[in-house]
Design a protein around this motif. Structure first.
Motif, PDB file in Angstrom:
ATOM      1  N   GLU A  47     -11.912  -4.691  -2.112  1.00  0.00           N
ATOM      2  CA  GLU A  47     -11.775  -4.760  -0.657  1.00  0.00           C
ATOM      3  C   GLU A  47     -10.552  -3.975  -0.183  1.00  0.00           C
ATOM      4  OE1 GLU A  47     -13.742  -9.130   0.275  1.00  0.00           O
ATOM      5  OE2 GLU A  47     -11.644  -9.017  -0.375  1.00  0.00           O
ATOM      6  N   VAL A 104     -11.293  -0.207  -0.370  1.00  0.00           N
ATOM      7  CA  VAL A 104     -12.186   0.227   0.710  1.00  0.00           C
ATOM      8  C   VAL A 104     -11.400   0.397   2.003  1.00  0.00           C
ATOM      9  CG1 VAL A 104     -14.123  -0.508   2.170  1.00  0.00           C
ATOM     10  CG2 VAL A 104     -14.289  -0.712  -0.317  1.00  0.00           C
ATOM     11  N   VAL A 105     -10.502  -0.526   2.306  1.00  0.00           N
ATOM     12  CA  VAL A 105      -9.689  -0.420   3.521  1.00  0.00           C
ATOM     13  C   VAL A 105      -8.793   0.810   3.455  1.00  0.00           C
ATOM     14  CG1 VAL A 105      -7.820  -1.514   4.821  1.00  0.00           C
ATOM     15  CG2 VAL A 105      -9.772  -2.870   4.057  1.00  0.00           C
ATOM     16  N   LEU A 120      -9.338   3.549   1.791  1.00  0.00           N
ATOM     17  CA  LEU A 120     -10.226   4.706   1.918  1.00  0.00           C
ATOM     18  C   LEU A 120     -10.573   4.953   3.388  1.00  0.00           C
ATOM     19  CD1 LEU A 120     -12.007   6.855   0.506  1.00  0.00           C
ATOM     20  CD2 LEU A 120     -13.831   5.156   0.549  1.00  0.00           C
ATOM     21  N   ILE A 121     -10.889   3.908   4.124  1.00  0.00           N
ATOM     22  CA  ILE A 121     -11.219   4.059   5.542  1.00  0.00           C
ATOM     23  C   ILE A 121     -10.019   4.581   6.323  1.00  0.00           C
ATOM     24  CG2 ILE A 121     -11.800   2.759   7.647  1.00  0.00           C
ATOM     25  CD1 ILE A 121     -13.579   0.992   5.830  1.00  0.00           C
ATOM     26  N   ILE A 122      -8.833   4.069   6.054  1.00  0.00           N
ATOM     27  CA  ILE A 122      -7.623   4.543   6.722  1.00  0.00           C
ATOM     28  C   ILE A 122      -7.386   6.021   6.393  1.00  0.00           C
ATOM     29  CG2 ILE A 122      -5.097   4.320   6.791  1.00  0.00           C
ATOM     30  CD1 ILE A 122      -5.529   1.283   6.480  1.00  0.00           C
ATOM     31  N   ILE A 151      -9.657   8.306   5.659  1.00  0.00           N
ATOM     32  CA  ILE A 151     -10.648   9.114   6.383  1.00  0.00           C
ATOM     33  C   ILE A 151     -10.254   9.253   7.848  1.00  0.00           C
ATOM     34  CG2 ILE A 151     -13.053   9.121   7.206  1.00  0.00           C
ATOM     35  CD1 ILE A 151     -13.800   7.856   4.470  1.00  0.00           C
ATOM     36  N   LEU A 152      -9.821   8.179   8.463  1.00  0.00           N
ATOM     37  CA  LEU A 152      -9.385   8.243   9.867  1.00  0.00           C
ATOM     38  C   LEU A 152      -8.177   9.156  10.033  1.00  0.00           C
ATOM     39  CD1 LEU A 152      -9.829   4.512  10.944  1.00  0.00           C
ATOM     40  CD2 LEU A 152     -11.264   6.473  11.549  1.00  0.00           C
TER      41      LEU A 152
END
Length: 156
Positions: free
Chosen positions: A20, A23-24, A26-28, A30-31
């Motif tokens: 988890e 994943v967080v 990774l999302i940060i 990408i943003l």
């Protein structure tokens, strides 16, 4: 006396798993990859806006000069523009990294051409008045950039 066991303590604790958290992150990431280039392009637009404003200020000063000299732009110079508007830098060094006018204005009795340069981007913004009083504004992007309305040259 009741003794607490390790399993009883850990059963009440909650948290995030390693997956988890990854994943967080990774999302940060990408943003951030999307946002950083957008912010950098805004910075170059700000430099170009400064050069456009300098060109417009020089245009107004040239018109003021002509109104004081019977409609003639014949002896208009960078020094004269600076006299009419002290915020116009007289050299690239005087601009302190901001926009500056590229050389002396090209003038004739009833025409002029003034070019402002955005120091950080190298983009050039030109204001030209022809003999019938029509004013044109053109820009030229430096290098391979296409900041003049989506092309290497254009109007503003």
């Amino acid at each position: 006396m009741k003794v607490r066991t390790r399993s009883a303590v850990s059963a009440g604790q909650e948290g995030f798993t390693l997956i988890e958290l990854l994943v967080v992150i990774l999302i940060i990431g990408i943003l951030a990859a999307i946002a950083i280039p957008a912010l950098l392009s805004q910075k170059s637009k700000a430099y170009d806006a400064g050069a456009k404003e300098l060109a417009r200020t020089a245009e107004v000063s040239a018109e003021a000069y002509a109104s004081d000299h019977e409609g003639s732009y014949a002896n208009l110079s960078l020094a004269e523009l600076h006299k009419y508007e002290p915020s116009i830098p007289t050299s690239k060094e005087a601009a302190h990294g901001g926009a500056y006018l590229e050389g002396e204005p090209t003038v004739a009795t009833n025409t002029y051409e003034i070019t402002a340069v955005a120091a950080s981007t190298g983009d050039k913004f030109t204001v030209a008045r022809n003999s019938n009083g029509e004013v044109t504004r053109t820009c030229t992007s430096a290098g391979t950039k296409k900041d003049c309305s989506g092309s290497a040259t254009g109007s503003w």
